[in-house]
Each structure stands twice: as C-alpha cells, then as structure tokens.
Motif scaffolding. Structure first.
Motif, mmCIF file in Angstrom:
data_model
loop_
_atom_site.group_PDB
_atom_site.id
_atom_site.type_symbol
_atom_site.label_atom_id
_atom_site.label_comp_id
_atom_site.label_asym_id
_atom_site.label_seq_id
_atom_site.Cartn_x
_atom_site.Cartn_y
_atom_site.Cartn_z
ATOM 1 N N ILE A 250 0.874 -1.303 -0.113
ATOM 2 C CA ILE A 250 -0.010 0.065 0.100
ATOM 3 C C ILE A 250 0.875 1.292 0.173
ATOM 4 O O ILE A 250 0.493 2.172 -0.623
ATOM 5 C CB ILE A 250 -0.950 0.039 1.321
ATOM 6 N N ASN A 251 1.936 1.114 0.964
ATOM 7 C CA ASN A 251 2.640 2.367 0.999
ATOM 8 C C ASN A 251 3.855 2.595 -0.171
ATOM 9 O O ASN A 251 5.109 2.828 0.406
ATOM 10 C CB ASN A 251 3.139 2.561 2.559
ATOM 11 N N ALA B 193 -0.498 3.760 -3.925
ATOM 12 C CA ALA B 193 -1.259 4.657 -2.950
ATOM 13 C C ALA B 193 -2.064 5.249 -4.008
ATOM 14 O O ALA B 193 -3.280 5.795 -3.749
ATOM 15 C CB ALA B 193 -0.565 5.311 -2.093
ATOM 16 N N SER C 100 -6.110 5.708 -4.382
ATOM 17 C CA SER C 100 -7.032 6.825 -4.139
ATOM 18 C C SER C 100 -7.718 7.024 -5.412
ATOM 19 O O SER C 100 -9.062 7.401 -4.991
ATOM 20 C CB SER C 100 -6.051 8.009 -3.995
ATOM 21 N N GLN D 66 -10.631 4.555 -5.002
ATOM 22 C CA GLN D 66 -11.660 5.109 -3.937
ATOM 23 C C GLN D 66 -12.533 6.067 -4.281
ATOM 24 O O GLN D 66 -13.691 6.047 -4.089
ATOM 25 C CB GLN D 66 -10.913 5.457 -2.655
ATOM 26 N N GLN E 34 -2.934 -5.830 0.980
ATOM 27 C CA GLN E 34 -1.741 -5.987 0.684
ATOM 28 C C GLN E 34 -1.198 -7.335 0.827
ATOM 29 O O GLN E 34 -1.104 -7.855 1.708
ATOM 30 C CB GLN E 34 -0.978 -4.707 1.133
ATOM 31 N N ILE F 146 9.693 12.218 -5.693
ATOM 32 C CA ILE F 146 11.032 12.436 -5.428
ATOM 33 C C ILE F 146 11.839 12.925 -6.900
ATOM 34 O O ILE F 146 12.748 13.528 -6.666
ATOM 35 C CB ILE F 146 11.952 11.359 -4.730
ATOM 36 N N ILE G 54 -5.664 9.243 0.756
ATOM 37 C CA ILE G 54 -4.731 7.845 1.057
ATOM 38 C C ILE G 54 -3.525 8.155 0.302
ATOM 39 O O ILE G 54 -2.495 7.659 0.901
ATOM 40 C CB ILE G 54 -5.718 7.073 0.211
ATOM 41 N N ASN G 55 -3.433 9.069 -0.690
ATOM 42 C CA ASN G 55 -2.029 8.987 -1.739
ATOM 43 C C ASN G 55 -1.188 10.245 -0.933
ATOM 44 O O ASN G 55 -0.641 11.115 -1.787
ATOM 45 C CB ASN G 55 -2.141 9.349 -3.122
ATOM 46 N N LEU G 56 -1.122 10.473 0.320
ATOM 47 C CA LEU G 56 0.033 11.232 0.856
ATOM 48 C C LEU G 56 0.974 10.172 1.692
ATOM 49 O O LEU G 56 0.240 9.198 2.352
ATOM 50 C CB LEU G 56 -0.693 11.941 1.922
ATOM 51 N N ASP G 57 2.035 10.109 1.390
ATOM 52 C CA ASP G 57 3.025 9.278 2.060
ATOM 53 C C ASP G 57 2.547 8.890 3.567
ATOM 54 O O ASP G 57 2.636 7.868 3.989
ATOM 55 C CB ASP G 57 4.358 10.110 2.196
ATOM 56 N N ALA H 275 -0.443 6.886 3.676
ATOM 57 C CA ALA H 275 -0.371 5.561 3.189
ATOM 58 C C ALA H 275 0.313 4.705 3.850
ATOM 59 O O ALA H 275 0.089 3.228 4.095
ATOM 60 C CB ALA H 275 0.332 5.819 1.593
ATOM 61 N N GLU H 276 1.410 5.235 4.575
ATOM 62 C CA GLU H 276 2.113 4.303 5.593
ATOM 63 C C GLU H 276 1.343 3.949 6.905
ATOM 64 O O GLU H 276 1.439 2.834 7.093
ATOM 65 C CB GLU H 276 3.326 5.300 6.212
ATOM 66 N N ILE I 133 -1.955 3.444 6.878
ATOM 67 C CA ILE I 133 -2.854 2.472 6.357
ATOM 68 C C ILE I 133 -2.014 1.164 6.278
ATOM 69 O O ILE I 133 -2.596 0.176 6.634
ATOM 70 C CB ILE I 133 -3.476 2.743 5.140
ATOM 71 N N SER I 134 -1.042 1.149 5.595
ATOM 72 C CA SER I 134 -0.215 -0.170 5.540
ATOM 73 C C SER I 134 0.198 -0.611 7.031
ATOM 74 O O SER I 134 0.005 -1.948 7.020
ATOM 75 C CB SER I 134 1.145 0.086 4.829
ATOM 76 N N GLN J 12 -11.577 7.664 2.205
ATOM 77 C CA GLN J 12 -10.829 9.116 2.270
ATOM 78 C C GLN J 12 -11.786 10.139 2.014
ATOM 79 O O GLN J 12 -12.898 10.258 1.299
ATOM 80 C CB GLN J 12 -9.782 9.177 1.061
ATOM 81 N N ASN K 187 -11.193 13.343 1.562
ATOM 82 C CA ASN K 187 -10.664 14.466 0.660
ATOM 83 C C ASN K 187 -10.625 15.801 1.253
ATOM 84 O O ASN K 187 -11.135 16.928 0.737
ATOM 85 C CB ASN K 187 -11.521 14.302 -0.556
ATOM 86 N N GLU L 2 2.330 21.379 -0.600
ATOM 87 C CA GLU L 2 3.532 21.828 -1.240
ATOM 88 C C GLU L 2 3.222 23.464 -1.552
ATOM 89 O O GLU L 2 4.228 24.435 -1.128
ATOM 90 C CB GLU L 2 4.206 21.228 -2.506
ATOM 91 N N LYS M 81 9.859 10.684 2.233
ATOM 92 C CA LYS M 81 10.969 10.040 1.459
ATOM 93 C C LYS M 81 11.686 11.195 0.473
ATOM 94 O O LYS M 81 13.029 11.308 0.372
ATOM 95 C CB LYS M 81 10.158 9.208 0.377
ATOM 96 N N ILE M 82 11.041 12.330 0.069
ATOM 97 C CA ILE M 82 11.848 13.376 -0.547
ATOM 98 C C ILE M 82 12.935 13.846 0.323
ATOM 99 O O ILE M 82 13.949 14.602 -0.149
ATOM 100 C CB ILE M 82 11.191 14.311 -1.279
ATOM 101 N N HIS N 146 4.335 4.107 10.025
ATOM 102 C CA HIS N 146 3.911 2.800 9.912
ATOM 103 C C HIS N 146 3.533 2.426 11.407
ATOM 104 O O HIS N 146 2.681 1.444 11.512
ATOM 105 C CB HIS N 146 4.938 2.192 8.969
#
Lengths: 337, 337
Positions: free
Chosen positions: A73-74, A79, A83, A86, A100, A283, B73-76, B79-80, B82-83, B100, B102, B227, B282-283, B299
């Motif tokens: 998932i992550n 992800a 989304s 969903q 997962q 990234i 969901i699709n934010l690091d 997502a972490e 949820i995993s 989600q 939103n 951002e 991660k970035i 996580h």
DNA sequence: ATGAAAGCGCTAACAT
DNA sequence: ATGTTAGCGCTTTCAT
C-alpha cells in the motif's frame, strides 16, 4: 455498553406499523402513504437508525463492497491507484476492502479467498512479485465475480486489464537516450517474470536493435523494484569495471538508488552517466539533477480500473468481453539526461 | 454466468447429512466424528466452498471488518499508516474498509455513516482539515463501536488516540535551530484549528520564548499542509521584505515548496536561510541540501492504532478507559540547517 | 395503503 | 454423534 442496534422493527413498533411497511417507506416504495412515510423517516432519524447493510446485502444477494489487492500500500504508485479507485467507488456508492500481499503469493491467495468469503462484488488487483499462476483469480471468474487486473498482470487468465504500454514507453525512452548521443546504455531491470519489467526490458532491447547497437548482456542487471536494487545494481556495474554512459532503470526507485551511488562515486549526472527512470515518483523532480522519467498516471489508472469494474458489476448478466485499457505515458525530460 | 454460491446445505445434501452438522464440522465443534469431519472438509474443498462471511457476521452479530478513514490516501504519511494498520489487522484476521474524506467534512460524515451501516467492528480515523466537530464520531460511541483517533484529533470527544507529541517535537526542533545560532525564525504554519499544526505552532512559540526571542507575528504564515502552501508562504515572506534566517515548516511538503522557491530566488540553504521540516518524507533525504526534519513513524502509528482497536473490540464488554499513545519522534539532522 | 409469510446462509440451543 | 428448530434484519410476493 453494547447498545442493541435499532432496526426497522423498532421503528415499526413505535408507530404501530408493520416492519415491512417501514422497509418499503425507507426504500421509497410507491405503495406508502406520503404522510406515513414522513412519520417513518422522522422516527428513523430520531432513533438514530442506520440500515444494516449486511442484512440488506445478504437478503439481496448482492454486496456493494469491492476488493482491492495490491503488493504494498505504501508505495507511491499503489497509493495513487488506490486513491483513484476510492474516489470512483465512492461516487458510485461502493465501499472498498483493501489488502496488501506484501509481495507474497501465499498472502495474496489468502487475501483473495477472504475477499470471496466477504462476498465482494468485484476485485481489482495487481499481483505480487512472487505470483506465477492465476488459479486463485480464476475462482472469481468461476463464481462470476468481476475482475480487473492492473499494472502487473499474470499470464494465463483472460480478464479486464488496465496497464501502460511498458514496451513502447521503454522503447521511446531508450530511443530518446540514443538520439541524445548515448550508446552504451545499461538497464537496471526488474524481475523477469513480472509483466511490466519484462516488457520494459523488451522495449529497451528493441530500441537498441532498432539503432544497430549491440545488446551487451553484461549491461543488463536484474534485480527488484526497490531503491536497494538500484544501489546494488550500480555496484555490480562498478564491480564489473564496466561503466555505461547511460542507465535506464526499471523504475524511479531503482533510479534513485543508483543516483545516490553514482554521485557518491564522484560521477557527474548526466555528463559522466545519464540516468533515466520510469514512473515519475514525487522524489524524481526533486533530485538534482532532476530525473528524466516516464510518467504514468497511477491515479487515473485507478479511476479507470474502478470504472471498468463497476461497469461489469452492473451488467453482470450480459455477456462481457474482457478488454484492455492502455493508459498513456509521457516522457518527462529533465536534467539527468 | 452467475454461479449460485455453494452453501453448507450443498455439502450436507451431498453427504446425506444435516447442514448443521456441516456447520459444526467446519468450525471444529468437538461433537463431530473425525471421520465425518474429514468427509465434510473434502467435500467442501471439492465443491469449492467459501463460507459466506456476511451470513456468519450477520448471524453472530459481530463483524470482522474495521473501518479506516483518512483525509487523503495518497499522501506518504497516510499511506504508511494504512499499511501499518493493514498488517496488524491481517494477522488478527480482520479486513479493512478504507475511505478518504478528501479533506471534506461532509464526505467524512457520509463515510462514517456508511461504515456504521456496514457494521464495522471498529473505526480508525484521522479527521479532515474541515472537520470541526466530532458529533459524527459520537455515533460510534453511542453504539459501542470502538474508536481510535490518530494524528489529527478533534476536540470534544474522549477516545483512544495515537499521536506524536507535536508540541515537544516542534519545541525541540526549534530549540535546535536556536542553538545553531539562528534567531529570526519564521514558521510556515498549518491550519490553526487542526491539533497537529496548532501544537507545532505552540511548540515553536514556546521555544522562542524560552530563549527570550520575541515572537514576530509577521514571521508566522498560516497555510495548509501542501507544497503549494510552502511556496505561497515563502512568497509572503518575500513580499513583506521580511526574510528570516531560518524557516520551520509545519511539515516536509510545505518545506519542499519553500525549498524550491528559496533556491529559485538564488538563496543558499542553509547559509542564507536554514530550513527545517516535520515528518521525514521520502523526498526529504533526496533534497540538496537534504532536509533536517522531525521523523514520525507513521507505519508504527498505524500498527499501534490497529492494536489498540483490536484490543477494544475483543474486550468490548469490559469497561474500557480511553488512553493516548504517544509515538516517539526523532530529530533528523541533515544539511539544510 | 398496509400486513402476513417466507426465506437468504448461518449458528446456537436443544432434542434425539 | 447427528438432527431439529428457530431466528438474526431485511426484502419480496402475495394477501387483505
């Protein structure tokens, strides 16, 4: 502590009606007197009534839950897909159970079994790296449960697919490298039995062939999809004393792994070695130099997959011909090439 | 096309047994003759029997499905989380419905209603940015459905929490900036009504106060979590002609937004302006210079939240006192400060 | 316009 | 050790 749940019978007895009358009212059955209906709705509200969807689905033999199974998932890519799925499911009134596999075939098999048992109306899945067969997916087809495969698709099963054209995307990307003057192009490849990595490898080879560049097997390093694989892949190239002038990585994570090591070795990107990724992770635009890569649209892939699935679910009786939807990619040229 | 599902009755009639015998056998009831049980299991296998979990849950009035609701969901970070949740739930035999919001309160409310209707055994939620009240969550408590809140927690509700110590983490981070010699420290703050951003702001202010540095309101820019907010926040600082010598951003995304603009303006990090984030995306380690930040362990937060929830679910009858679990953070010092 | 009866797949309590 | 009965909450069909 545990409050008994409010049912249509509770509403009914409050109003001295029969529970079937309440049931009809709640579903806007034309039989019901508007006045009665109003009282029923008010009572439902005041009793904090929530319909028992499990009982509904059970009775109707149809569920509004869809299964989604991804390797991890992550990971940005998945992800994003989830989304996208969903949002479409939400709009269509479905809920989604997410699993997962952690790249384990065994777990994937257990997950899919659980999804069948949970009476999902359909399944959207990207198979794990260790999944070689599709038997566990055929269960769905045997039971008439719609199925959509995305990204990594297994051989030996006919179903709806949502994929990118890995072959041509890779081909064009490598073609671009060659046009830019690079000749000795290495490939940090993924697992050879996974469709996406196999196709990217084929695209890479085809581009070289097309340009009459010999394929050097020593420039093709097989690994996984993760950053470590990029690092160790580049290490192997160094160890072989066989540095290329460009690297095409199976995805951006692998590219990022190589990226770090390239710089650590005092090599300049792209002057000493150019680097090309696949996937356009967040990234990638932040790297310096920023990474040239192939943009997929995972969020869109998710939306498309969900739409395809719903279409199948809602036309379940009609004969359905599996189709493949290919999501467009785009070569994003940045400063690493 | 639509195959009728195989039930215990099918197995029973195949073997001239009663379906209750089959039911018992499948659940290892001691009554059943081992020989009979063996035949039943074999027949189940051969008929491709999958238990109908909806019917089971329905009958038993207990479900093995848990609801998970996050803003995006699709934010690091999410997502972490949820995993982490998924892995723990999987091990404990639960499945998870993911929603989600939103960042919309309305959608969150609809989602939570749907989860109640879907008879979830519990809920894990991080509220949306636009959620000001917790009424929609009290429904769960009224119905005795266990609840775990994480990251962003609303006021006005007593429930289990999994959070980081935003106040102290921010305090220490800013303290570190001050110790490093920075004095004019700006804060790109998040929404003021969200617990995490409010607490980070408080920590920032407390650190300044502690060091006898005046709080300049003009150095505190309120925005969102993305951002763009970092970009526009830094623009405001420029526009005010009021450049600080360090910036503490409410999270790494905002920091990354500011990062790009700082460099675009020809300013050197950290010499002209130091930059400090929160979250360790991660970035962050890939930026050049790499970003100093506060590492959360999303996580792990997910794992803890899931464990807390399961604990409640499985001791539902006992009186349960809500508790708050604080996940440790770590200041990761890199090159942007 | 409202009510009664039946049944979805399963399990628990109670026979036999 | 196996079978019988009843019922979870809901909807559908068929009365009234």
């Amino acid at each position: 502590m545990i409050k008994k749940q409010v049912t249509i019978k509770d509403i009914a007895s409050r109003l001295n009606l029969h529970h079937t009358t309440v049931s009809k009212a709640l579903r806007n059955h034309p039989d019901i007197n508007p006045e009665t209906k109003k009282r029923i709705l008010e009572t439902a509200e005041s009793l904090d009534y929530h319909p028992n969807i499990m009982a509904q689905s059970f009775k109707n033999k149809k569920s509004n839950t869809v299964g989604v199974c991804v390797p991890i998932i992550n990971l940005d890519f998945f992800a994003e897909v989830i989304s996208g799925i969903q949002n479409v499911l939400y709009d269509a009134g479905y809920t989604m159970i997410v699993c997962q596999s952690n790249e384990s075939y065994e777990r994937e098999e257990i997950d899919t079994r659980a999804l069948v048992s949970n009476q999902v109306a359909g399944l959207i899945i990207a198979i794990s790296q260790t999944t070689q067969y599709a038997e566990h997916l055929k269960v769905f087809q045997r039971r008439g449960i719609p199925l959509v495969l995305f990204d990594r698709v297994p051989a030996g099963i006919e179903a709806c697919n949502v994929i990118v054209d890995d072959f041509h995307s890779a081909f064009h990307a490598v073609q671009y490298l060659i046009k830019s003057g690079y000749r000795r192009i290495a490939h940090l490849a993924g697992p050879s039995h996974i469709s996406v990595s196999a196709n990217r490898l084929k695209g890479y080879k085809a581009a070289l062939k097309k340009n009459n560049i010999d394929i050097e097997e020593s420039l093709i390093i097989h690994g996984g999809f993760r950053e470590e694989d990029g690092t160790s892949g580049f290490e192997q190239l160094i160890a072989a004393g066989n540095l290329p002038d460009a690297i095409f990585a199976v995805n951006d994570s692998v590219a990022a792994g190589a990226f770090l090591l390239i710089k650590k070795n005092g090599l300049k990107i792209p002057d000493d070695i150019a680097l090309l990724g696949f996937g356009d992770l967040k990234i990638s635009s932040y790297l310096e130099p920023s990474l040239t890569t192939v943009r997929q649209s995972p969020h869109r892939m998710g939306e498309i997959a969900a739409k395809m699935l719903i279409e199948q679910i809602e036309h379940k009786d009609e004969k359905f011909t599996p189709r493949t939807e290919i999501v467009k990619t785009e070569l994003i040229i940045r400063h690493s090439t």
